[in-house]
Design an enzyme around this catalytic site. Structure first.
Site, short mmCIF file in Angstrom:
data_model
loop_
_atom_site.label_atom_id
_atom_site.label_comp_id
_atom_site.label_asym_id
_atom_site.label_seq_id
_atom_site.Cartn_x
_atom_site.Cartn_y
_atom_site.Cartn_z
N SER A 31 1.55 11.25 -8.29
CA SER A 31 0.91 10.59 -7.16
C SER A 31 -0.54 10.25 -7.46
CB SER A 31 0.97 11.50 -5.93
OG SER A 31 0.19 10.97 -4.87
N TYR B 18 -1.83 3.77 -5.82
CA TYR B 18 -2.42 3.23 -4.60
C TYR B 18 -3.56 2.31 -5.02
CZ TYR B 18 -0.08 6.52 -1.43
OH TYR B 18 0.86 7.22 -0.69
N THR C 173 2.74 1.35 -4.65
CA THR C 173 3.13 1.60 -3.26
C THR C 173 2.52 0.54 -2.36
OG1 THR C 173 3.45 3.96 -3.58
CG2 THR C 173 2.99 3.24 -1.35
N LYS D 273 7.27 -0.08 -4.46
CA LYS D 273 7.78 0.94 -3.53
C LYS D 273 7.37 0.57 -2.10
CE LYS D 273 7.66 5.95 -2.68
NZ LYS D 273 6.88 6.04 -1.43
N HIS E 275 8.24 5.23 3.44
CA HIS E 275 7.25 6.29 3.24
C HIS E 275 7.64 7.57 3.98
CE1 HIS E 275 3.34 6.48 1.14
NE2 HIS E 275 3.11 7.52 1.93
#
Length: 435
Positions: free
Chosen positions: A133, A157, A183, A295, A319
């Site tokens: 992540s 991100y 994402t 995603k 999510h």
């Protein structure tokens, strides 16, 4: 003459649990999903559990994700099983031993002090890819080193500082990531009442910022002051404790207390990117040769645009219900996205709790699935061993489900494994845009 069938992961795990049970032993990590969550809640603080378990608004999307799996019905065939089952799948040029990946989840220190490092070790041991992540509690390089040559992806991100974003991509390439997972559904932070009622956002306390605190570009910004925020926290003992926690976090990364305060403020100011666009996907394609997965895809028109933009795969996800209250369930959106993807690999995230869920997702067209909250609950209960137990349980049930359906391989799952009324019907989302 007959012999005992080979022991696959399902029979092996069943046998271990039942035989240990003869001596009165019960699993430390519960098998039942609801008990797994309850056991994790007992181990975690109220704020930490709220962050992991909570969703957007009234949490209708979270419930919809689970209800979607309940509605899908499997249809087994008899006298057609095989002695051995092949759980393997092909994904982005990788031959994976199962269709399971561990989803990117931020702030894993909320569950256990070893956080992402414990998950990375468990993933490598269980041979399932781990998607690092952007909001990790341990730098990606540390996790990659612990995984050896085991596959890992990096979830990106995209904030407002492009140079930090590019730096993350370069680091993902250098630490052996097999793909970048961009994402798309967190360009703004969703309305999350559990966290709001507690006044708790972990990033303001320096948690979940390890990728940033270890990044040379982000660190180079920390001595440049930002404008003072419009809202100031009250000067209370709680604020003093927060300051002490920030200072301690900074020492672990060689940063001063002032730099840590700057880091928390800078992250908050640059984290979201509401104007992220399809053209940015093209820019990312120019930045890296790694495969790119998008995603957060739910609408078939977005899947078709992704194909036109030359991405390498899609992840159907809402999510985990954390962004929009009342959003379409991920599993309900899956068939329409698969139909629109034109052969591009499609993965499913959001709502996966069991091995039977994995089978349903693959029968509806997913190439693989991402497991999220359940492995975090295992992490909270027993660290690395807890993650391994959860992964092992899911794969054991998937193996048994496959065998009981009369199928010999994960790749054999398709519409024929579903009751007729639950076969894929992309019609609600197919065709021309109807905005």
């Amino acid at each position: 003459m007959t012999t005992n069938p080979p022991a696959g992961p399902g029979r092996t795990r069943q046998t271990r649990l039942y035989v240990r049970g003869l001596g009165g032993e019960r699993p430390a990590v519960p098998v039942i999903p609801e008990r797994l969550q309850a056991a994790a809640k007992a181990k975690m603080s109220a704020a930490d559990f709220a962050y992991v378990a909570g969703g957007a608004g009234a949490e209708r999307t979270m419930r919809a994700n689970l209800a979607a799996f309940e509605r899908v019905r499997l249809m087994p065939r008899r006298l057609s099983g095989t002695r051995e089952r092949d759980l393997g799948v092909e994904l982005l040029g990788l031959s994976l031993p199962s269709p399971l990946l561990l989803a990117p989840i931020g702030v894993l220190e909320a569950a256990h002090p070893q956080a992402d490092l414990a998950v990375a070790r468990a993933a490598a041991a269980e041979r399932v890819p781990f998607v690092f992540s952007s909001q990790a509690s341990v730098p990606m390089e540390t996790c990659a080193k612990a995984m050896g040559d085991a596959p890992r992806f990096f979830q990106l991100y995209w904030g407002t500082d492009d140079e930090v974003t590019r730096s993350f991509v370069r680091r993902a390439e250098a630490c052996g990531a097999a793909a970048v997972v961009l994402t798309l559904d967190t360009t703004l932070l969703g309305w999350r009442p559990r966290d709001l009622d507690l006044g708790s956002l972990p990033f303001l306390r320096g948690r979940g910022l390890a990728q940033y605190l270890s990044d040379p570009v982000f660190r180079s910004r920390l001595d440049t002051p930002l404008p003072a925020p419009a809202v100031q926290p009250p000067r209370t003992p709680a604020l003093l404790r927060t300051g002490a926690d920030l200072a301690a976090k900074g020492r672990a990364f060689g940063l001063s207390a002032a730099q840590m305060r700057s880091a928390a403020a800078r992250f908050t100011a640059t984290y979201t990117r509401p104007d992220l666009s399809w053209d940015d996907v093209g820019r990312l394609r120019e930045w890296t040769r790694l495969p790119i997965l998008l995603k957060g895809i739910l609408h078939p028109d977005d899947a078709r645009e992704a194909v036109r933009r030359g991405v390498d795969g899609l992840i159907v996800s809402n999510h985990g219900g954390r962004q929009i209250d009342g959003e379409v369930a991920a599993l309900d959106a899956l068939p329409g996205v698969v139909a629109a993807a034109g052969g591009l690999p499609v993965l499913l995230d959001s709502g996966v709790r069991t091995g039977s869920d994995v089978a349903k997702a693959l029968a509806l067209g997913a190439r693989a699935v991402l497991l999220g909250r359940p492995y975090v609950y295992g992490l909270a209960i027993a660290g690395e061993a807890g993650v391994r137990e959860v992964v092992g349980n899911v794969l054991a049930e998937f193996d048994l489900t496959l065998g009981l359906l009369g199928l010999g391989a994960a790749r054999d799952l398709g519409p024929g494994a579903l009751a007729p009324s639950h076969a894929p019907d992309p019609s609600p989302y197919s065709g021309e845009r109807a905005d």
